[in-house]
Scaffold this motif. Sequence first.
Motif, short mmCIF file in Angstrom:
data_model
loop_
_atom_site.label_atom_id
_atom_site.label_comp_id
_atom_site.label_asym_id
_atom_site.label_seq_id
_atom_site.Cartn_x
_atom_site.Cartn_y
_atom_site.Cartn_z
N ALA A 17 0.84 -1.21 0.00
CA ALA A 17 0.00 0.00 0.00
C ALA A 17 0.87 1.26 0.00
O ALA A 17 0.56 2.24 -0.69
CB ALA A 17 -0.94 -0.01 1.20
N LYS A 18 1.99 1.24 0.75
CA LYS A 18 2.90 2.39 0.75
C LYS A 18 3.51 2.58 -0.64
O LYS A 18 3.65 3.71 -1.11
CB LYS A 18 4.02 2.20 1.78
CG LYS A 18 3.58 2.43 3.20
CD LYS A 18 4.78 2.29 4.14
CE LYS A 18 4.38 2.51 5.59
NZ LYS A 18 5.55 2.43 6.49
N ALA A 19 3.89 1.50 -1.27
CA ALA A 19 4.48 1.58 -2.62
C ALA A 19 3.48 2.17 -3.60
O ALA A 19 3.83 3.05 -4.40
CB ALA A 19 4.94 0.21 -3.07
N VAL A 20 2.25 1.71 -3.55
CA VAL A 20 1.21 2.25 -4.43
C VAL A 20 1.05 3.75 -4.21
O VAL A 20 0.96 4.52 -5.17
CB VAL A 20 -0.12 1.49 -4.24
CG1 VAL A 20 -1.28 2.22 -4.90
CG2 VAL A 20 0.00 0.06 -4.79
N ARG A 21 1.06 4.17 -2.95
CA ARG A 21 0.96 5.61 -2.64
C ARG A 21 2.12 6.40 -3.24
O ARG A 21 1.94 7.44 -3.86
CB ARG A 21 0.90 5.83 -1.13
CG ARG A 21 -0.47 6.22 -0.61
CD ARG A 21 -0.48 6.67 0.85
NE ARG A 21 0.38 5.97 1.77
CZ ARG A 21 0.10 4.84 2.39
NH1 ARG A 21 -1.06 4.24 2.17
NH2 ARG A 21 0.95 4.29 3.23
#
Length: 168
Positions: A17-21
Amino acid sequence: MLIGVMSDSHDSMAMLAKAVRVFNENNLRYVLHAGDYTSRSAFRILGDLKAEFIGIIGNNDGEVLTTMGVGPLLLNNVPQGRIYRQPHEFTIDNKKFIMVHEHFEVDSIARSGRCDILIYGHTHKAAARTCGTTYVLNPGELCGCLHGSATVAILDTQMMEARFIGLD
């Protein structure tokens, strides 16, 4: 062109989720994943990507592989999202890419001159170098489970260099 690159997420949903952000905040047109999602659960989070997605199957993706059939797995809620068997060859920004998961043939593929950019994962170690005329990139481990640091990369195809981003 700037392209997001990740690998070895191994069901680490928080890091994914952090990477997607990070990738969405950088307004990237493409995001690549060099394998080892571990399960299809990752695809729900990848559905939040605003970029086109290209991924390959890693050595820990048995659940993903068994659902693929003969062609690429289509990710319906990811723009142009597809996951392929490796090696996968494609072109972005007039650059020829080859993406593999394991590192065993990286040097021989790079020295062959078959591609401009070679993306791989599996070792969980972030690395970037030039081998002959090929730029070779491993974004490191997204999961942060082996080396204690979750990383992704943003590749600049014009400058032929990558910037590593820590997600911890």
